[in-house]
Structure formats: structure tokens, C-alpha cells
Design a protein around this motif. Structure first.
Motif, PDB file in Angstrom:
ATOM      1  N   GLU A 158      32.465  48.629  32.448  1.00  0.00           N
ATOM      2  CA  GLU A 158      32.480  47.257  31.935  1.00  0.00           C
ATOM      3  C   GLU A 158      33.875  46.876  31.444  1.00  0.00           C
ATOM      4  OE1 GLU A 158      30.022  49.459  31.092  1.00  0.00           O
ATOM      5  OE2 GLU A 158      28.468  48.561  32.333  1.00  0.00           O
ATOM      6  N   LYS A 159      34.542  47.810  30.778  1.00  0.00           N
ATOM      7  CA  LYS A 159      35.892  47.533  30.271  1.00  0.00           C
ATOM      8  C   LYS A 159      36.864  47.300  31.430  1.00  0.00           C
ATOM      9  CE  LYS A 159      35.304  50.098  25.965  1.00  0.00           C
ATOM     10  NZ  LYS A 159      35.696  51.272  25.206  1.00  0.00           N
ATOM     11  N   VAL A 160      36.747  48.084  32.498  1.00  0.00           N
ATOM     12  CA  VAL A 160      37.613  47.908  33.671  1.00  0.00           C
ATOM     13  C   VAL A 160      37.367  46.534  34.276  1.00  0.00           C
ATOM     14  CG1 VAL A 160      38.044  48.687  36.031  1.00  0.00           C
ATOM     15  CG2 VAL A 160      37.887  50.350  34.184  1.00  0.00           C
ATOM     16  N   ARG A 161      36.094  46.131  34.377  1.00  0.00           N
ATOM     17  CA  ARG A 161      35.776  44.815  34.939  1.00  0.00           C
ATOM     18  C   ARG A 161      36.387  43.706  34.091  1.00  0.00           C
ATOM     19  NH1 ARG A 161      29.698  46.297  36.280  1.00  0.00           N
ATOM     20  NH2 ARG A 161      30.036  47.199  38.325  1.00  0.00           N
ATOM     21  N   ASP A 162      36.335  43.858  32.774  1.00  0.00           N
ATOM     22  CA  ASP A 162      36.921  42.852  31.897  1.00  0.00           C
ATOM     23  C   ASP A 162      38.425  42.744  32.102  1.00  0.00           C
ATOM     24  OD1 ASP A 162      34.463  42.263  30.830  1.00  0.00           O
ATOM     25  OD2 ASP A 162      34.725  43.521  29.036  1.00  0.00           O
ATOM     26  N   VAL A 163      39.097  43.880  32.166  1.00  0.00           N
ATOM     27  CA  VAL A 163      40.557  43.881  32.325  1.00  0.00           C
ATOM     28  C   VAL A 163      40.939  43.333  33.693  1.00  0.00           C
ATOM     29  CG1 VAL A 163      42.591  45.350  32.496  1.00  0.00           C
ATOM     30  CG2 VAL A 163      40.929  45.743  30.681  1.00  0.00           C
ATOM     31  N   VAL A 164      40.271  43.784  34.750  1.00  0.00           N
ATOM     32  CA  VAL A 164      40.582  43.309  36.097  1.00  0.00           C
ATOM     33  C   VAL A 164      40.256  41.826  36.219  1.00  0.00           C
ATOM     34  CG1 VAL A 164      39.977  43.524  38.542  1.00  0.00           C
ATOM     35  CG2 VAL A 164      40.327  45.569  37.168  1.00  0.00           C
ATOM     36  N   GLY A 165      39.175  41.391  35.567  1.00  0.00           N
ATOM     37  CA  GLY A 165      38.818  39.976  35.593  1.00  0.00           C
ATOM     38  C   GLY A 165      39.878  39.112  34.960  1.00  0.00           C
ATOM     39  N   LEU A 166      40.567  39.609  33.943  1.00  0.00           N
ATOM     40  CA  LEU A 166      41.644  38.856  33.308  1.00  0.00           C
ATOM     41  C   LEU A 166      42.852  38.719  34.228  1.00  0.00           C
ATOM     42  CD1 LEU A 166      41.580  40.314  29.685  1.00  0.00           C
ATOM     43  CD2 LEU A 166      40.852  38.034  30.407  1.00  0.00           C
ATOM     44  N   CYS A 167      43.066  39.702  35.056  1.00  0.00           N
ATOM     45  CA  CYS A 167      44.246  39.709  35.924  1.00  0.00           C
ATOM     46  C   CYS A 167      44.052  38.871  37.178  1.00  0.00           C
ATOM     47  CB  CYS A 167      44.586  41.141  36.326  1.00  0.00           C
ATOM     48  SG  CYS A 167      44.995  42.201  34.927  1.00  0.00           S
ATOM     49  N   ARG A 168      42.831  38.653  37.599  1.00  0.00           N
ATOM     50  CA  ARG A 168      42.582  37.918  38.832  1.00  0.00           C
ATOM     51  C   ARG A 168      42.650  36.424  38.554  1.00  0.00           C
ATOM     52  NH1 ARG A 168      37.625  39.779  42.049  1.00  0.00           N
ATOM     53  NH2 ARG A 168      38.746  38.628  43.637  1.00  0.00           N
TER      54      ARG A 168
END
Length: 183
Positions: A158-168
Motif C-alpha cells: 500500500e505504501k509503494v502504491r501511495d508513493v508511486v501514485g504521487l509520482c505519476r
């Protein structure tokens, strides 16, 4: 009219010697110094004078004289390099193998994260410079970590998805995400 210069030693080749010299002279994997020596001897065996051989091969006459004499004295073995001057090796192959194995297979003492040249030198009883040379020769870099560890955190995905979602980039007004930026 007589010849000038010193009398040239007679140079006659056996069939086996001629074949070996021709192979050395034309094989691309042969060391170029050895190939040149083979060409010198082959030309001299044809009865060509040292001056003519030096002109043909674009080398100095003393070089032709040297290799002609060495071949006459020692045959094919005379064309190989003689041992170079200098101090003999003090580090044995076994010592090098020990350093490599210890570097790759053992962890350093005292809970250190990696081997340093000083810690390895103390462990094997060699100098720090020797360790550094061995590592350079075998391209060993124990200070660079080459592993990757996966987090044991249960919320990691979930944390990876949050971080990657911020970058996209966010979707545009059409609902599609924009493509890469072009300059």
C-alpha cells in the motif's frame, strides 16, 4: 668485390622449424613481438642480408642481428622473451586465492558491514596495498552492496502504491493520463 661487415652466421631451417615460424608469423593470436622475430628469421633463412631484412621489415639492423644470432644459438627457444629484471613476486597464488575467497564468502569480524582493505589485511597478514591491488585486479568492490531486500512491513504494498501514485501524472480532462513530455 667482397662483402662488407661481419660474417653472418649460417642460418638453415628444418622443415618443422620453417613451419612453426610461418605459423607464428601469420597467426593473429601470436604476440606481435614473436611474430616479428619469426619474420626476421624466415627472411634471413632465405639468404637475405641483415640490411635488406631491416629495410623490408622497417626495423633497425642491430635488431635483425640480435634475433639472427639468438636463433642460430638456441633455435626456436631463442626467440622467446628472457626473464625481465626486478624483484620476484612475494605474494603467492595461494595467498591471492585466500583473499578472494575470504572477500566473497566470509563476513568481516566485529559486525562490520563489509571488508575494508585494512580489515582484510589484518585478517590475512598482508599489506593494505597488496589487498587493494588484488581487489583491483579481480574487480572486487566489497564496499558496494549488490543485494536487495524486500521489506517485511505488512503495509509495504500500500505504501509503494501511495508513493508511486504521487509520482505519476494525474489524468487530464479526458480521463486519460498524459503521455511523456516532449521538448
Amino acid at each position: 668485390m667482397g662483402r662488407r661487415g661481419p660474417r653472418l652466421p649460417d642460418l638453415a631451417l628444418t622443415d618443422a622449424e620453417r613451419e612453426t615460424l610461418q605459423r607464428w608469423a601469420r597467426r593473429p593470436k601470436t604476440a606481435q613481438a614473436l611474430a616479428l622475430r619469426a619474420r626476421i628469421v624466415l627472411a634471413c633463412a632465405e639468404g637475405v642480408s641483415n640490411m635488406d631484412v631491416s629495410r623490408q621489415l622497417q626495423i633497425s639492423p642491430p635488431t635483425v642481428t640480435k634475433w639472427r644470432r639468438r636463433f642460430v644459438a638456441d633455435r626456436l627457444e631463442g626467440l622467446s622473451d628472457e626473464p625481465r629484471p626486478g624483484a620476484p613476486r612475494t605474494i603467492t597464488d595461494q595467498q591471492v586465492e585466500t583473499v578472494i575467497a575470504k572477500t566473497l564468502e566470509e563476513a568481516p569480524p566485529n559486525e562490520d558491514s563489509h571488508w575494508s582493505t585494512r580489515s582484510m589485511a589484518n585478517a590475512v597478514g598482508m599489506s593494505q596495498t597488496a589487498i587493494s591491488r588484488i581487489w583491483r585486479a579481480f574487480e572486487l568492490k566489497p564496499h558496494l552492496v549488490q543485494t536487495w531486500k524486500l521489506s517485511t512491513d505488512p503495509l509495504f504494498v500500500e505504501k509503494v502504491r501511495d508513493v508511486v501514485g504521487l509520482c505519476r501524472p494525474l489524468p487530464g480532462p479526458t480521463g486519460k493520463r498524459p503521455g511523456p513530455l516532449r521538448r
